[in-house]
Design a protein around this motif. Structure first.
Motif, PDB file in Angstrom:
ATOM      1  N   ASN A 135       3.695  -3.918  -6.322  1.00 23.48           N
ATOM      2  CA  ASN A 135       4.151  -3.200  -7.495  1.00 23.48           C
ATOM      3  C   ASN A 135       3.312  -1.956  -7.711  1.00 23.48           C
ATOM      4  O   ASN A 135       2.329  -1.715  -7.052  1.00 23.48           O
ATOM      5  N   GLU A 136       3.714  -1.136  -8.704  1.00 17.67           N
ATOM      6  CA  GLU A 136       3.047   0.139  -8.899  1.00 17.67           C
ATOM      7  C   GLU A 136       1.631  -0.039  -9.404  1.00 17.67           C
ATOM      8  O   GLU A 136       0.744   0.753  -9.096  1.00 17.67           O
ATOM      9  N   ALA A 137       1.383  -1.071 -10.177  1.00 12.79           N
ATOM     10  CA  ALA A 137       0.020  -1.303 -10.654  1.00 12.79           C
ATOM     11  C   ALA A 137      -0.920  -1.531  -9.479  1.00 12.79           C
ATOM     12  O   ALA A 137      -2.059  -1.084  -9.472  1.00 12.79           O
ATOM     13  N   ALA A 138      -0.410  -2.226  -8.459  1.00 14.25           N
ATOM     14  CA  ALA A 138      -1.242  -2.501  -7.291  1.00 14.25           C
ATOM     15  C   ALA A 138      -1.516  -1.246  -6.476  1.00 14.25           C
ATOM     16  O   ALA A 138      -2.416  -1.210  -5.663  1.00 14.25           O
ATOM     17  N   PHE A 139      -0.709  -0.208  -6.693  1.00 18.99           N
ATOM     18  CA  PHE A 139      -0.872   1.021  -5.937  1.00 18.99           C
ATOM     19  C   PHE A 139      -1.870   1.964  -6.597  1.00 18.99           C
ATOM     20  O   PHE A 139      -2.200   2.996  -6.060  1.00 18.99           O
ATOM     21  N   HIS A 140      -2.364   1.603  -7.803  1.00 17.02           N
ATOM     22  CA  HIS A 140      -3.420   2.399  -8.422  1.00 17.02           C
ATOM     23  C   HIS A 140      -4.745   2.148  -7.709  1.00 17.02           C
ATOM     24  O   HIS A 140      -4.942   1.122  -7.081  1.00 17.02           O
ATOM     25  N   ILE A 141      -5.671   3.098  -7.866  1.00 17.02           N
ATOM     26  CA  ILE A 141      -7.014   2.832  -7.394  1.00 17.02           C
ATOM     27  C   ILE A 141      -7.623   1.754  -8.259  1.00 17.02           C
ATOM     28  O   ILE A 141      -7.170   1.481  -9.366  1.00 17.02           O
ATOM     29  N   ASP A 142      -8.671   1.107  -7.772  1.00 19.89           N
ATOM     30  CA  ASP A 142      -9.337   0.080  -8.543  1.00 19.89           C
ATOM     31  C   ASP A 142      -9.758   0.641  -9.890  1.00 19.89           C
ATOM     32  O   ASP A 142     -10.341   1.711  -9.984  1.00 19.89           O
ATOM     33  N   GLY A 143      -9.471  -0.107 -10.940  1.00 20.26           N
ATOM     34  CA  GLY A 143      -9.851   0.343 -12.267  1.00 20.26           C
ATOM     35  C   GLY A 143      -8.870   1.326 -12.861  1.00 20.26           C
ATOM     36  O   GLY A 143      -9.131   1.912 -13.906  1.00 20.26           O
ATOM     37  N   GLY A 144      -7.717   1.558 -12.187  1.00 22.69           N
ATOM     38  CA  GLY A 144      -6.762   2.544 -12.651  1.00 22.69           C
ATOM     39  C   GLY A 144      -6.163   2.229 -14.003  1.00 22.69           C
ATOM     40  O   GLY A 144      -5.544   3.081 -14.622  1.00 22.69           O
ATOM     41  N   ASP A 145      -6.327   0.989 -14.485  1.00 22.41           N
ATOM     42  CA  ASP A 145      -5.789   0.643 -15.778  1.00 22.41           C
ATOM     43  C   ASP A 145      -6.704   1.087 -16.915  1.00 22.41           C
ATOM     44  O   ASP A 145      -6.434   0.809 -18.072  1.00 22.41           O
ATOM     45  N   LEU A 146      -7.804   1.783 -16.608  1.00 25.31           N
ATOM     46  CA  LEU A 146      -8.679   2.281 -17.658  1.00 25.31           C
ATOM     47  C   LEU A 146      -7.994   3.379 -18.458  1.00 25.31           C
ATOM     48  O   LEU A 146      -8.391   3.679 -19.580  1.00 25.31           O
TER      49      LEU A 146
ATOM     50  N   GLU B  39      -7.265   5.403   2.018  1.00 26.04           N
ATOM     51  CA  GLU B  39      -6.301   5.750   3.058  1.00 26.04           C
ATOM     52  C   GLU B  39      -5.339   4.606   3.324  1.00 26.04           C
ATOM     53  O   GLU B  39      -4.129   4.819   3.512  1.00 26.04           O
ATOM     54  N   ILE B  40      -5.808   3.388   3.316  1.00 25.27           N
ATOM     55  CA  ILE B  40      -4.934   2.253   3.591  1.00 25.27           C
ATOM     56  C   ILE B  40      -3.918   2.054   2.475  1.00 25.27           C
ATOM     57  O   ILE B  40      -2.751   1.731   2.724  1.00 25.27           O
ATOM     58  N   ALA B  41      -4.337   2.266   1.212  1.00 29.75           N
ATOM     59  CA  ALA B  41      -3.389   2.136   0.107  1.00 29.75           C
ATOM     60  C   ALA B  41      -2.326   3.218   0.179  1.00 29.75           C
ATOM     61  O   ALA B  41      -1.143   2.966  -0.106  1.00 29.75           O
ATOM     62  N   LEU B  42      -2.716   4.426   0.554  1.00 29.15           N
ATOM     63  CA  LEU B  42      -1.746   5.504   0.696  1.00 29.15           C
ATOM     64  C   LEU B  42      -0.755   5.182   1.815  1.00 29.15           C
ATOM     65  O   LEU B  42       0.457   5.351   1.657  1.00 29.15           O
ATOM     66  N   TYR B  43      -1.253   4.710   2.945  1.00 27.76           N
ATOM     67  CA  TYR B  43      -0.374   4.350   4.064  1.00 27.76           C
ATOM     68  C   TYR B  43       0.631   3.276   3.642  1.00 27.76           C
ATOM     69  O   TYR B  43       1.835   3.391   3.905  1.00 27.76           O
ATOM     70  N   LYS B  44       0.148   2.248   2.973  1.00 23.66           N
ATOM     71  CA  LYS B  44       1.038   1.162   2.546  1.00 23.66           C
ATOM     72  C   LYS B  44       2.083   1.664   1.557  1.00 23.66           C
ATOM     73  O   LYS B  44       3.242   1.238   1.578  1.00 23.66           O
ATOM     74  N   GLY B  45       1.666   2.579   0.657  1.00 21.40           N
ATOM     75  CA  GLY B  45       2.609   3.105  -0.319  1.00 21.40           C
ATOM     76  C   GLY B  45       3.719   3.912   0.320  1.00 21.40           C
ATOM     77  O   GLY B  45       4.883   3.811  -0.084  1.00 21.40           O
ATOM     78  N   VAL B  46       3.392   4.713   1.323  1.00 22.06           N
ATOM     79  CA  VAL B  46       4.410   5.501   2.015  1.00 22.06           C
ATOM     80  C   VAL B  46       5.371   4.581   2.763  1.00 22.06           C
ATOM     81  O   VAL B  46       6.596   4.771   2.731  1.00 22.06           O
TER      82      VAL B  46
ATOM     83  N   PHE C 255       9.603   4.891   4.319  1.00 22.20           N
ATOM     84  CA  PHE C 255       9.328   5.805   5.426  1.00 22.20           C
ATOM     85  C   PHE C 255       8.831   5.060   6.660  1.00 22.20           C
ATOM     86  O   PHE C 255       8.202   4.017   6.560  1.00 22.20           O
ATOM     87  N   ARG C 256       9.085   5.656   7.802  1.00 20.23           N
ATOM     88  CA  ARG C 256       8.589   5.146   9.067  1.00 20.23           C
ATOM     89  C   ARG C 256       7.904   6.288   9.829  1.00 20.23           C
ATOM     90  O   ARG C 256       7.904   7.421   9.392  1.00 20.23           O
ATOM     91  N   GLU C 257       7.314   5.955  10.973  1.00 20.84           N
ATOM     92  CA  GLU C 257       6.540   6.923  11.760  1.00 20.84           C
ATOM     93  C   GLU C 257       5.459   7.567  10.886  1.00 20.84           C
ATOM     94  O   GLU C 257       5.226   8.784  10.932  1.00 20.84           O
ATOM     95  N   VAL C 258       4.787   6.752  10.103  1.00 24.92           N
ATOM     96  CA  VAL C 258       3.784   7.247   9.163  1.00 24.92           C
ATOM     97  C   VAL C 258       2.466   7.504   9.890  1.00 24.92           C
ATOM     98  O   VAL C 258       1.979   6.656  10.638  1.00 24.92           O
ATOM     99  N   SER C 259       1.918   8.686   9.680  1.00 25.52           N
ATOM    100  CA  SER C 259       0.592   8.998  10.210  1.00 25.52           C
ATOM    101  C   SER C 259      -0.218   9.694   9.126  1.00 25.52           C
ATOM    102  O   SER C 259       0.333  10.406   8.285  1.00 25.52           O
ATOM    103  N   ILE C 260      -1.525   9.459   9.152  1.00 23.32           N
ATOM    104  CA  ILE C 260      -2.434  10.103   8.209  1.00 23.32           C
ATOM    105  C   ILE C 260      -3.551  10.751   9.015  1.00 23.32           C
ATOM    106  O   ILE C 260      -4.282  10.067   9.732  1.00 23.32           O
ATOM    107  N   GLU C 261      -3.652  12.072   8.903  1.00 23.35           N
ATOM    108  CA  GLU C 261      -4.620  12.835   9.694  1.00 23.35           C
ATOM    109  C   GLU C 261      -5.659  13.456   8.768  1.00 23.35           C
ATOM    110  O   GLU C 261      -5.302  14.088   7.773  1.00 23.35           O
ATOM    111  N   PRO C 262      -6.942  13.327   9.089  1.00 24.53           N
ATOM    112  CA  PRO C 262      -7.974  13.951   8.252  1.00 24.53           C
ATOM    113  C   PRO C 262      -7.932  15.468   8.385  1.00 24.53           C
ATOM    114  O   PRO C 262      -7.653  16.007   9.451  1.00 24.53           O
TER     115      PRO C 262
END
Length: 283
Positions: free
Chosen positions: A2-13, A206-213, A218-225
């Motif tokens: 869910n969207e709450a899980a996609f927040h950073i830790d402590g995002g409910d502050l 980075e892992i949370a962003l990848y999972k969210g996409v 979406f498919r063929e997801v890549s994350i480049e620094p």
């Protein structure tokens, strides 16, 4: 997820409404500054011919147009277009047979960017007022969706990515630049208005962003620094005041001062067969 899980830790502050208010008020007060942000991410050739106010309103964290592989005739949507620099560059890339639409939630930004497009004599770009969580654009109307340091500003990132998926045609591409965090921020920084407006507090791992996409379909997801973001880089932005910069120096361990976050390029593709995982991307 869910969207709450996609927040950073402590995002409910901070509540969603509080975050939106912070971002709206902070960006609404920002005016043109200097060229340092633009000159960090855009080449002299790219900046050549752009209106000076547009260059001085560049507040992104990278250059998504350079990485989007735009082709003549394509239709592009920019989520959170701000002063319009990426839209103007995209309009040049897709040419008169293509089109670009920038979406921003501030009427003043839409007006500034519209004026810039007219000054640059680019008739294939337009700007509309709207929320990136509910884009005022038709289904399957874009070949490419770009964004530059804006997804982090939303308290509903899953919804933003689902909207990007919705407006893309089958086989369409996502090319966004944003910040990711390698370590959690201290609570007093995480809830600081300037840190939210500067894309820092809303940044994901980075892992949370990848999972969210992926979750959005979406498919063929890549994350480049791309670039490290330390305190000195944060100081380039008018969104970060002296108070927040001092707080970062005080609260963040010294060994992380030169890399509080990093900008990354996220590429992904909407499956050519049509909608993927129907009903799940909008949870």
């Amino acid at each position: 997820m869910n969207e709450a899980a996609f927040h950073i830790d402590g995002g409910d502050l901070l509540s969603q409404d509080a975050i939106r208010s912070i971002v709206r008020e902070t960006y609404g007060a920002v005016g043109p500054t200097d060229r340092r942000v633009a000159e960090r991410f855009y080449s002299p050739d790219e900046l050549d011919g752009l209106p000076e106010p547009t260059i001085r309103m560049a507040l992104g964290v990278g250059n998504p147009v350079r990485h989007a592989d735009l082709r003549p005739g394509e239709d592009v949507a920019d989520l959170g277009s701000g002063g319009g620099i990426d839209c103007l560059l995209a309009a040049r890339a897709v040419g008169p047979s293509g089109s670009v639409v920038g979406v921003d939630f501030l009427r003043d930004m839409v007006a500034r960017a519209t004026s810039a497009a007219a000054q640059a004599e680019l008739s294939n770009v337009r700007f509309v007022e709207g929320m990136i969580e509910a884009l005022p654009l038709p289904d399957a109307s874009a070949d490419v969706v770009i964004s530059n340091g804006v997804v982090n500003l939303s308290p509903r990132k899953v919804r933003v990515l689902a909207e990007a998926f919705r407006i893309l045609r089958p086989g369409g591409r996502l090319a966004i630049v944003d910040l990711v965090l390698e370590h959690d921020l201290p609570p007093e920084i995480q809830t600081h208005p300037a840190a939210w407006a500067g894309c820092l507090s809303g940044a994901l791992s980075e892992i949370a962003l990848y999972k969210g996409v992926r979750r959005a379909g979406f498919r063929e997801v890549s994350i480049e620094p791309l670039e490290p973001f330390g305190i000195e880089e944060c100081a380039l932005y008018p969104l970060f005041g002296d108070q927040l910069l001092a707080l970062l120096r005080e609260r963040v361990p010294a060994e992380r001062h030169d890399r509080i976050a990093a900008s990354v390029l996220v590429r992904a593709r909407k499956p050519a067969g049509g909608e993927a995982l129907p009903g799940r991307a909008r949870e």
